[in-house]
Design a protein around this motif. Structure first.
Motif, PDB file in Angstrom:
ATOM      1  N   LEU A 106       0.830  -1.208   0.000  1.00 21.39           N
ATOM      2  CA  LEU A 106       0.000   0.000   0.000  1.00 21.39           C
ATOM      3  C   LEU A 106       0.861   1.253   0.000  1.00 21.39           C
ATOM      4  O   LEU A 106       0.533   2.251  -0.663  1.00 21.39           O
ATOM      5  N   GLN A 107       1.962   1.222   0.730  1.00 16.14           N
ATOM      6  CA  GLN A 107       2.886   2.357   0.713  1.00 16.14           C
ATOM      7  C   GLN A 107       3.454   2.545  -0.691  1.00 16.14           C
ATOM      8  O   GLN A 107       3.590   3.677  -1.181  1.00 16.14           O
ATOM      9  N   GLN A 108       3.753   1.446  -1.353  1.00 13.09           N
ATOM     10  CA  GLN A 108       4.251   1.499  -2.728  1.00 13.09           C
ATOM     11  C   GLN A 108       3.207   2.114  -3.658  1.00 13.09           C
ATOM     12  O   GLN A 108       3.537   2.943  -4.524  1.00 13.09           O
ATOM     13  N   ALA A 109       1.944   1.724  -3.482  1.00 12.96           N
ATOM     14  CA  ALA A 109       0.863   2.262  -4.315  1.00 12.96           C
ATOM     15  C   ALA A 109       0.709   3.763  -4.113  1.00 12.96           C
ATOM     16  O   ALA A 109       0.546   4.519  -5.081  1.00 12.96           O
ATOM     17  N   VAL A 110       0.769   4.211  -2.869  1.00 14.41           N
ATOM     18  CA  VAL A 110       0.622   5.641  -2.576  1.00 14.41           C
ATOM     19  C   VAL A 110       1.799   6.438  -3.140  1.00 14.41           C
ATOM     20  O   VAL A 110       1.622   7.522  -3.712  1.00 14.41           O
ATOM     21  N   GLU A 111       3.003   5.895  -2.992  1.00 20.45           N
ATOM     22  CA  GLU A 111       4.184   6.606  -3.490  1.00 20.45           C
ATOM     23  C   GLU A 111       4.222   6.667  -5.015  1.00 20.45           C
ATOM     24  O   GLU A 111       4.634   7.673  -5.592  1.00 20.45           O
ATOM     25  N   SER A 112       3.760   5.596  -5.670  1.00 19.89           N
ATOM     26  CA  SER A 112       3.791   5.580  -7.140  1.00 19.89           C
ATOM     27  C   SER A 112       2.635   6.361  -7.752  1.00 19.89           C
ATOM     28  O   SER A 112       2.714   6.809  -8.895  1.00 19.89           O
ATOM     29  N   ASP A 113       1.544   6.538  -6.993  1.00 18.18           N
ATOM     30  CA  ASP A 113       0.360   7.237  -7.507  1.00 18.18           C
ATOM     31  C   ASP A 113      -0.257   8.053  -6.371  1.00 18.18           C
ATOM     32  O   ASP A 113      -1.251   7.653  -5.777  1.00 18.18           O
ATOM     33  N   PRO A 114       0.337   9.218  -6.067  1.00 15.88           N
ATOM     34  CA  PRO A 114      -0.130  10.014  -4.923  1.00 15.88           C
ATOM     35  C   PRO A 114      -1.579  10.477  -5.031  1.00 15.88           C
ATOM     36  O   PRO A 114      -2.171  10.881  -4.025  1.00 15.88           O
ATOM     37  N   ALA A 115      -2.161  10.417  -6.229  1.00 15.44           N
ATOM     38  CA  ALA A 115      -3.553  10.850  -6.396  1.00 15.44           C
ATOM     39  C   ALA A 115      -4.550   9.715  -6.180  1.00 15.44           C
ATOM     40  O   ALA A 115      -5.759   9.936  -6.276  1.00 15.44           O
ATOM     41  N   ASN A 116      -4.062   8.512  -5.897  1.00 14.10           N
ATOM     42  CA  ASN A 116      -4.959   7.372  -5.710  1.00 14.10           C
ATOM     43  C   ASN A 116      -5.501   7.363  -4.284  1.00 14.10           C
ATOM     44  O   ASN A 116      -4.897   6.819  -3.359  1.00 14.10           O
ATOM     45  N   ASP A 117      -6.666   7.963  -4.118  1.00 11.52           N
ATOM     46  CA  ASP A 117      -7.278   8.034  -2.786  1.00 11.52           C
ATOM     47  C   ASP A 117      -7.688   6.658  -2.269  1.00 11.52           C
ATOM     48  O   ASP A 117      -7.739   6.430  -1.056  1.00 11.52           O
ATOM     49  N   ARG A 118      -7.998   5.728  -3.167  1.00  9.88           N
ATOM     50  CA  ARG A 118      -8.369   4.382  -2.714  1.00  9.88           C
ATOM     51  C   ARG A 118      -7.200   3.730  -1.984  1.00  9.88           C
ATOM     52  O   ARG A 118      -7.387   3.049  -0.973  1.00  9.88           O
ATOM     53  N   ALA A 119      -5.997   3.932  -2.512  1.00  9.19           N
ATOM     54  CA  ALA A 119      -4.808   3.382  -1.849  1.00  9.19           C
ATOM     55  C   ALA A 119      -4.593   4.046  -0.495  1.00  9.19           C
ATOM     56  O   ALA A 119      -4.245   3.386   0.493  1.00  9.19           O
ATOM     57  N   LYS A 120      -4.815   5.358  -0.441  1.00  9.34           N
ATOM     58  CA  LYS A 120      -4.631   6.081   0.816  1.00  9.34           C
ATOM     59  C   LYS A 120      -5.625   5.619   1.877  1.00  9.34           C
ATOM     60  O   LYS A 120      -5.275   5.449   3.052  1.00  9.34           O
ATOM     61  N   LEU A 121      -6.879   5.413   1.476  1.00 10.72           N
ATOM     62  CA  LEU A 121      -7.892   4.952   2.432  1.00 10.72           C
ATOM     63  C   LEU A 121      -7.547   3.566   2.962  1.00 10.72           C
ATOM     64  O   LEU A 121      -7.668   3.303   4.162  1.00 10.72           O
ATOM     65  N   ALA A 122      -7.111   2.687   2.060  1.00 10.59           N
ATOM     66  CA  ALA A 122      -6.748   1.335   2.489  1.00 10.59           C
ATOM     67  C   ALA A 122      -5.558   1.358   3.435  1.00 10.59           C
ATOM     68  O   ALA A 122      -5.534   0.656   4.455  1.00 10.59           O
ATOM     69  N   LEU A 123      -4.560   2.179   3.115  1.00 14.33           N
ATOM     70  CA  LEU A 123      -3.379   2.261   3.972  1.00 14.33           C
ATOM     71  C   LEU A 123      -3.728   2.899   5.314  1.00 14.33           C
ATOM     72  O   LEU A 123      -3.250   2.449   6.371  1.00 14.33           O
ATOM     73  N   ALA A 124      -4.576   3.918   5.308  1.00 16.43           N
ATOM     74  CA  ALA A 124      -4.978   4.550   6.564  1.00 16.43           C
ATOM     75  C   ALA A 124      -5.696   3.558   7.468  1.00 16.43           C
ATOM     76  O   ALA A 124      -5.463   3.514   8.679  1.00 16.43           O
ATOM     77  N   GLY A 125      -6.556   2.724   6.884  1.00 18.39           N
ATOM     78  CA  GLY A 125      -7.251   1.709   7.669  1.00 18.39           C
ATOM     79  C   GLY A 125      -6.290   0.709   8.288  1.00 18.39           C
ATOM     80  O   GLY A 125      -6.439   0.326   9.454  1.00 18.39           O
ATOM     81  N   LEU A 126      -5.285   0.312   7.520  1.00 16.21           N
ATOM     82  CA  LEU A 126      -4.291  -0.634   8.033  1.00 16.21           C
ATOM     83  C   LEU A 126      -3.449   0.000   9.129  1.00 16.21           C
ATOM     84  O   LEU A 126      -3.160  -0.628  10.158  1.00 16.21           O
ATOM     85  N   LEU A 127      -3.066   1.254   8.939  1.00 14.38           N
ATOM     86  CA  LEU A 127      -2.276   1.953   9.950  1.00 14.38           C
ATOM     87  C   LEU A 127      -3.050   2.083  11.259  1.00 14.38           C
ATOM     88  O   LEU A 127      -2.482   1.926  12.349  1.00 14.38           O
ATOM     89  N   LEU A 128      -4.342   2.355  11.162  1.00 13.98           N
ATOM     90  CA  LEU A 128      -5.160   2.446  12.374  1.00 13.98           C
ATOM     91  C   LEU A 128      -5.233   1.096  13.075  1.00 13.98           C
ATOM     92  O   LEU A 128      -5.196   1.031  14.301  1.00 13.98           O
ATOM     93  N   ALA A 129      -5.337   0.023  12.287  1.00 12.35           N
ATOM     94  CA  ALA A 129      -5.370  -1.321  12.885  1.00 12.35           C
ATOM     95  C   ALA A 129      -4.077  -1.636  13.610  1.00 12.35           C
ATOM     96  O   ALA A 129      -4.067  -2.440  14.551  1.00 12.35           O
ATOM     97  N   ARG A 130      -2.989  -0.959  13.223  1.00 12.71           N
ATOM     98  CA  ARG A 130      -1.680  -1.176  13.854  1.00 12.71           C
ATOM     99  C   ARG A 130      -1.353  -0.065  14.853  1.00 12.71           C
ATOM    100  O   ARG A 130      -0.217   0.064  15.292  1.00 12.71           O
ATOM    101  N   SER A 131      -2.366   0.754  15.180  1.00 11.12           N
ATOM    102  CA  SER A 131      -2.225   1.844  16.161  1.00 11.12           C
ATOM    103  C   SER A 131      -1.221   2.915  15.740  1.00 11.12           C
ATOM    104  O   SER A 131      -0.673   3.625  16.585  1.00 11.12           O
ATOM    105  N   GLN A 132      -0.997   3.079  14.441  1.00  6.03           N
ATOM    106  CA  GLN A 132      -0.138   4.149  13.922  1.00  6.03           C
ATOM    107  C   GLN A 132      -1.030   5.345  13.593  1.00  6.03           C
ATOM    108  O   GLN A 132      -1.272   5.690  12.435  1.00  6.03           O
TER     109      GLN A 132
END
Length: 287
Positions: free
Chosen positions: A139-165
């Motif tokens: 997911l970090q790779q997806a966000v870095e390669s395509d910063p405009a992809n909000d779907r990737a950002k939402l997925a990564l944010a959800g995972l980060l919250l699950a890991r208490s980040q």
């Protein structure tokens, strides 16, 4: 443009195939228009240009509302032009009026396939399989390669919250485009983030349960327990604890019981059975 494979005039007879069925393959942008409508004539070249530019990433269906009045009525068309975007057989986005190209493009970009979406799919598969490290890396790779992809950002944010980040997740949510920032999915993640903040640094769930059993009037412990329960998926237990705070300690933390219960409603969505059950209970407790 009439011969474009990405554009078609659609009637009630072929609406099922051209719009509903096709929307399971690609987003379908449906333009409800009329010949006498000047804004419709202004919008037409914008939509057709984008259909050609996107080369099949979405399909443009044009419906003449003078000829297809029952179809327009079925989809609640009261103003022209109205444009609805269909995905998986449902209208999921829309706008009215002759919007500028940048506005139409922003709507499309929320829904059309992107190259980085394949990375996101692989990441979600890894997450489903329990490989959170691999999912986070992808997911970090997806966000870095395509910063405009909000779907990737939402997925990564959800995972980060699950890991208490929490801080990292909050930064991602702030970087979303304005439309996505106001979406239901982003609102759910923000609600989840507030409970993660509450739980951060508190006792473990079992310890909070023991402490509350010993001191039932301790609203601070009850609030932290409800946060842990939300994060653990124990939504009804959390909602019952928050309702107890509303009933017996309304002034606690500036009405924290009510505000947190509303946050659970937002997290679950209005159609969830627990929300339907606890919304009237909250209303009763407030009266």
């Amino acid at each position: 443009m009439a011969d474009s494979p990405h554009i078609a005039d659609v009637t009630a007879q072929d609406f099922e195939a051209q719009v509903l069925q096709r929307s399971h393959e690609v987003p379908v942008l449906v333009d409800f228009w009329a010949g006498w409508c000047a804004p419709c004539r202004a919008l037409k070249p914008v939509l057709e240009k984008l259909a050609q530019e996107y080369q099949g990433k979405f399909f443009l269906a044009k419906i003449d509302t003078d000829k297809e009045q029952p179809l327009a009525a079925q989809y609640g068309i009261r103003s022209l032009p109205t444009v609805q975007l269909f995905r998986n057989g449902q209208a999921v986005d829309s706008f009215m009026g002759a919007q500028p190209e940048r506005t139409v493009r922003a709507l499309l970009d929320k829904h059309v396939a992107r190259e980085s979406d394949a990375i996101v799919r692989n990441a979600l598969a890894a997450q489903q399989a329990g490989d959170l490290d691999q999912a986070a890396t992808l997911l970090q790779q997806a966000v870095e390669s395509d910063p405009a992809n909000d779907r990737a950002k939402l997925a990564l944010a959800g995972l980060l919250l699950a890991r208490s980040q929490i801080a990292d997740a909050e930064a991602l949510l702030k970087s979303l485009s304005p439309d996505t920032r106001d979406s239901a999915e982003a609102a759910m993640l923000k609600a989840h983030m507030e409970f993660a903040r509450l739980a951060d640094g508190s006792l473990a769930l079992t310890e909070l349960e023991k402490k509350l059993a010993a001191t039932p009037a301790d609203s601070e412990t009850r609030l932290h327990l409800s946060a842990r329960q939300v994060l653990n998926g124990q939504y009804e237990a959390a909602m019952q604890n928050l309702l107890e705070i509303v009933r017996h300690d309304r002034k606690f933390r500036d009405d924290a019981g009510r505000k947190s219960l509303l946050a659970v409603f937002q997290l679950l969505g209005n159609n969830h059975e627990l929300v339907k059950k606890y919304r009237p209970l909250l209303a009763s407790a407030l009266n």
